[in-house]
Each structure stands twice: as structure tokens, then as C-alpha cells.
Design a protein around this motif. Sequence first.
Motif, PDB file in Angstrom:
ATOM      1  N   LEU A   1       0.507  -1.370  -0.042  1.00 28.97           N
ATOM      2  CA  LEU A   1       0.144   0.126   0.015  1.00 28.97           C
ATOM      3  C   LEU A   1       0.955   1.246  -0.197  1.00 28.97           C
ATOM      4  CD1 LEU A   1      -2.930   1.484   0.126  1.00 28.97           C
ATOM      5  CD2 LEU A   1      -2.692   0.539   2.314  1.00 28.97           C
ATOM      6  N   ASP A   2       1.085   2.128  -1.143  1.00 28.56           N
ATOM      7  CA  ASP A   2       2.272   3.051  -1.513  1.00 28.56           C
ATOM      8  C   ASP A   2       1.478   4.274  -1.612  1.00 28.56           C
ATOM      9  OD1 ASP A   2       4.247   4.654  -2.153  1.00 28.56           O
ATOM     10  OD2 ASP A   2       4.677   3.606  -4.058  1.00 28.56           O
ATOM     11  N   ILE A   3       1.245   5.201  -0.416  1.00 28.40           N
ATOM     12  CA  ILE A   3       0.913   6.482  -0.517  1.00 28.40           C
ATOM     13  C   ILE A   3       1.859   7.612  -0.144  1.00 28.40           C
ATOM     14  CG2 ILE A   3       0.029   7.655   0.934  1.00 28.40           C
ATOM     15  CD1 ILE A   3      -1.129   5.314   2.791  1.00 28.40           C
ATOM     16  N   GLY A   4       1.132   8.283  -1.512  1.00 26.19           N
ATOM     17  CA  GLY A   4       2.357   9.586  -1.832  1.00 26.19           C
ATOM     18  C   GLY A   4       3.341   9.028  -3.084  1.00 26.19           C
ATOM     19  N   THR A   5       2.907   7.767  -3.680  1.00 25.32           N
ATOM     20  CA  THR A   5       3.488   7.467  -5.485  1.00 25.32           C
ATOM     21  C   THR A   5       3.757   8.293  -5.843  1.00 25.32           C
ATOM     22  OG1 THR A   5       0.989   5.743  -5.224  1.00 25.32           O
ATOM     23  CG2 THR A   5       2.634   6.794  -7.440  1.00 25.32           C
TER      24      THR A   5
ATOM     25  N   ASP B   1      -2.589   8.483  -4.182  1.00 21.91           N
ATOM     26  CA  ASP B   1      -1.394   9.824  -4.357  1.00 21.91           C
ATOM     27  C   ASP B   1      -2.997  10.486  -4.325  1.00 21.91           C
ATOM     28  OD1 ASP B   1       1.140  10.643  -5.684  1.00 21.91           O
ATOM     29  OD2 ASP B   1      -0.335  12.309  -5.279  1.00 21.91           O
ATOM     30  N   ASN B   2      -2.735  11.919  -3.828  1.00 21.03           N
ATOM     31  CA  ASN B   2      -3.998  12.873  -4.120  1.00 21.03           C
ATOM     32  C   ASN B   2      -4.010  14.122  -5.013  1.00 21.03           C
ATOM     33  OD1 ASN B   2      -2.088  14.858  -3.263  1.00 21.03           O
ATOM     34  ND2 ASN B   2      -3.220  15.116  -1.428  1.00 21.03           N
ATOM     35  N   ASP B   3      -2.956  13.284  -6.410  1.00 22.66           N
ATOM     36  CA  ASP B   3      -2.828  14.299  -7.448  1.00 22.66           C
ATOM     37  C   ASP B   3      -2.990  14.075  -8.663  1.00 22.66           C
ATOM     38  OD1 ASP B   3      -0.723  15.741  -9.557  1.00 22.66           O
ATOM     39  OD2 ASP B   3       0.062  16.081  -7.953  1.00 22.66           O
ATOM     40  N   GLN B   4      -3.976  14.641  -8.577  1.00 21.76           N
ATOM     41  CA  GLN B   4      -4.447  13.796 -10.515  1.00 21.76           C
ATOM     42  C   GLN B   4      -3.465  14.170 -11.655  1.00 21.76           C
ATOM     43  OE1 GLN B   4      -7.510  13.498 -10.862  1.00 21.76           O
ATOM     44  NE2 GLN B   4      -8.113  13.516  -8.713  1.00 21.76           N
ATOM     45  N   ALA B   5      -2.675  14.840 -11.412  1.00 22.42           N
ATOM     46  CA  ALA B   5      -1.574  14.333 -12.474  1.00 22.42           C
ATOM     47  C   ALA B   5      -0.996  12.826 -12.408  1.00 22.42           C
ATOM     48  CB  ALA B   5      -0.425  15.298 -13.095  1.00 22.42           C
ATOM     49  N   VAL B   6      -0.707  12.535 -11.585  1.00 19.37           N
ATOM     50  CA  VAL B   6       0.161  11.238 -10.526  1.00 19.37           C
ATOM     51  C   VAL B   6      -1.314   9.753 -11.119  1.00 19.37           C
ATOM     52  CG1 VAL B   6      -0.065   9.880  -8.920  1.00 19.37           C
ATOM     53  CG2 VAL B   6       1.150  12.385  -8.676  1.00 19.37           C
ATOM     54  N   LEU B   7      -1.914  10.390 -10.490  1.00 20.59           N
ATOM     55  CA  LEU B   7      -3.160   9.324 -10.987  1.00 20.59           C
ATOM     56  C   LEU B   7      -3.176   9.108 -12.441  1.00 20.59           C
ATOM     57  CD1 LEU B   7      -5.935  10.802  -8.127  1.00 20.59           C
ATOM     58  CD2 LEU B   7      -4.530   9.080  -8.641  1.00 20.59           C
ATOM     59  N   VAL B   8      -3.266  10.603 -12.974  1.00 26.24           N
ATOM     60  CA  VAL B   8      -3.163   9.939 -15.223  1.00 26.24           C
ATOM     61  C   VAL B   8      -2.526   8.976 -15.346  1.00 26.24           C
ATOM     62  CG1 VAL B   8      -3.622  11.242 -17.414  1.00 26.24           C
ATOM     63  CG2 VAL B   8      -5.247  11.804 -15.419  1.00 26.24           C
TER      64      VAL B   8
ATOM     65  N   ALA C   1       2.596  -4.039   3.637  1.00 26.35           N
ATOM     66  CA  ALA C   1       3.690  -2.828   3.266  1.00 26.35           C
ATOM     67  C   ALA C   1       3.258  -1.234   3.270  1.00 26.35           C
ATOM     68  CB  ALA C   1       5.173  -3.904   2.540  1.00 26.35           C
ATOM     69  N   LEU C   2       3.318  -1.373   3.951  1.00 25.82           N
ATOM     70  CA  LEU C   2       3.252   0.338   4.437  1.00 25.82           C
ATOM     71  C   LEU C   2       4.139   1.292   3.832  1.00 25.82           C
ATOM     72  CD1 LEU C   2       0.642   3.066   4.607  1.00 25.82           C
ATOM     73  CD2 LEU C   2       1.292   2.340   7.489  1.00 25.82           C
ATOM     74  N   LEU C   3       4.026   2.101   2.545  1.00 22.90           N
ATOM     75  CA  LEU C   3       4.417   2.445   2.760  1.00 22.90           C
ATOM     76  C   LEU C   3       4.355   4.260   1.981  1.00 22.90           C
ATOM     77  CD1 LEU C   3       5.876   1.156  -0.893  1.00 22.90           C
ATOM     78  CD2 LEU C   3       7.089   0.378   1.300  1.00 22.90           C
ATOM     79  N   LEU C   4       4.762   4.902   3.396  1.00 20.07           N
ATOM     80  CA  LEU C   4       4.793   7.022   3.649  1.00 20.07           C
ATOM     81  C   LEU C   4       6.118   6.708   2.890  1.00 20.07           C
ATOM     82  CD1 LEU C   4       3.062   6.350   6.623  1.00 20.07           C
ATOM     83  CD2 LEU C   4       1.913   6.758   4.137  1.00 20.07           C
ATOM     84  N   VAL C   5       6.768   6.943   2.033  1.00 23.26           N
ATOM     85  CA  VAL C   5       7.972   7.141   1.434  1.00 23.26           C
ATOM     86  C   VAL C   5       8.479   9.248   0.671  1.00 23.26           C
ATOM     87  CG1 VAL C   5      10.380   7.401  -0.244  1.00 23.26           C
ATOM     88  CG2 VAL C   5       9.255   5.193   1.457  1.00 23.26           C
ATOM     89  N   ALA C   6       8.615   9.941   1.831  1.00 23.28           N
ATOM     90  CA  ALA C   6       8.852  11.095   1.218  1.00 23.28           C
ATOM     91  C   ALA C   6       7.284  12.105   1.013  1.00 23.28           C
ATOM     92  CB  ALA C   6      10.120  11.157  -0.428  1.00 23.28           C
TER      93      ALA C   6
END
Length: 270
Positions: A78-82, A107-114, A156-161
Motif C-alpha cells: 500500500l504505497d501512499i504518496g506514490t 495519491d491525491n494529485d491528478q497528474a499522478v493518477l492519470v 507493506a505500508l509505504l510512506l516515502v518522502a
Amino acid sequence: MSGDVRPAPAGVDASIPSIARMYDYYLGGKDNFASDREAADRLLAVAPEIVTIARANRAFLGRAVRYLAGEAGIRQFLDIGTGLPTQNNVHEVAQEEAPDARVVYVDNDQAVLVHARALLATDPRTVVVDADLLDPETITDHPAVREHLDFDRPVALLLVALLHFISDDDRPYEMVAKLRDALPAGSHLALSHVVYEHHPEAIEEAEEVYRSFLHRTGHSRRTRDDVRHFFGDWELIEPGLTYVTQWRATGPAPTDPAKVWIVGGVARKP
Ligand SMILES: C[S@@+](CC[C@H](N)C(=O)[O-])C[C@H]1O[C@@H](n2cnc3c(N)ncnc32)[C@H](O)[C@@H]1O
């Protein structure tokens, strides 16, 4: 916008910088706009080492995922803030170690999601979810997350940078505790976070720059000891919380670790 070769995806305002696109710029990527480069250059003028820090962080992420999918035997991520897709994305590294590894990108950023959805359109083991760390239940209760990951088996929860963008006013320790509590024993948390003590002026300038478009209040000036609290009572695996360049480095550390003022670690839920 002049100088930009790619048009902004639908729902993305190229005139407002974004965390993900500035990071893409530090990493030498192409998915950024003039607004991102201007904001990033302001910060780089005070702290040119941010380019090294971003790359060292990305390398830490790769080594952490390789450890998790390999030695630790984790099959769910589970990679949050991808962030924007780049080289050595989490699903690629995890599936190199374990082809059946399943990944949820949040993620909460539209560019990342697209971009992430375009990259992953053909991979049934990886899904992309639009959610915000500021509201952790929207992640842990999200139907796509629940469908894709089995919360009765280690995750595995990832909260990297990511957490250094969340100010104390938004209660990041509570948020991370909620995420830890949602996961079963044997789960792991991998995180990295810039630390305040080495170059306070750079952190203060970063706050100014990011504040100008995130509209946030409060601070996220944390020391290495503060960062350790994000792991709660989970057990840090060797070598503990270190400069990211020192964490299970496979070769000589590329630079003076004290100049790479970002720490990282991986812990296991007992
Ligand atoms: C610096 S990038 C890190 C990318 C990747 N984790 C890495 O370390 O290479 C931070 C990412 O976190 C995302 N982000 C920032 N605040 C967030 C929030 N409140 N909820 C979800 N994602 C967030 C940004 O959009 C960006 O993609």
C-alpha cells in the motif's frame, strides 16, 4: 505553457506547482511544467543538494521494496504518496522479486493518477486510488483497496518522502497510527522523512516554497527522533532509522550521508 512539451492532463492546472511534479523535476523527469521548475529552482538555489536527496530517497525506496518483497516475504503493498511514475516503480521492483506481488498506489494529485493509470492499464495486480492521507479511513475503507488487498495478511505500508509535507496541525502521528492499527501482525512500514537538524535554512525555505501553493499552516520541522515516533511500537529492522544512503546500501554510499538530510527505515508490526 512555453517550454513545456506535453500538455497538462485533464483536471491538472499547470500554472500551480505540485509536489509530485517538482519531485519529478529533481529526478530529471519530463512530467513537469514551468510553474514546477520555478518553484523547485527557488529551493535549489538554497539547497542544491535536493537533487541528490531526491535520487538517494528513490534508491532507498527501491532497496526497501526489494527487501520487503524478498527477505520479508511481503506480497501486498500500500504505497501512499506514490509520485509520478519514473524508473524502478514500486510494482516493478516488487514483482521482480515476487511476480504475484499486489500493489495499491494512492495519491491525491491528478497528474499522478492519470500517468499511473496509463502506465498500469495492463497490470491486473496493481491499482491506483485517488485518496488523501489527511483522511486515512478513505484509504483503509476504500472499496478498491479492500478488494485488492487482504487485510488479514501482512501488508507493506509505504510512506516515502510524504510525511514531511504534512504539518503538525494536521496531526500526522494520529493519521499514521490509524493506518498502522488497520494492518495485521507481520505488516511492515517503510518511510523516509527529511530532518530539520542538519540544514534548518533549507527546510525553512522549503516550507515557504511549498506553503505558497499548498496553502497550509503550521510546521513539519522534525528531527530524527521525531521521525522515529511514526513507527509507534513496531520493531525497526536492521540497520534502524538511518540516512537513506546508509540503509542496506549495496555499494559505497555515494555522498557524505550528513549532506543527505533525509532518514529512512523499515519496521515490522509484532
Ligand atoms: C515527493 S513525492 C514522493 C514519491 C515517492 N513516494 C518516492 O518517494 O519516490 C510525494 C508524493 O506524495 C503525494 N502527496 C502529498 N500529499 C499527499 C496527501 N495528503 N495524500 C496523498 N498523497 C499526497 C504527492 O502528490 C506526491 O506524489
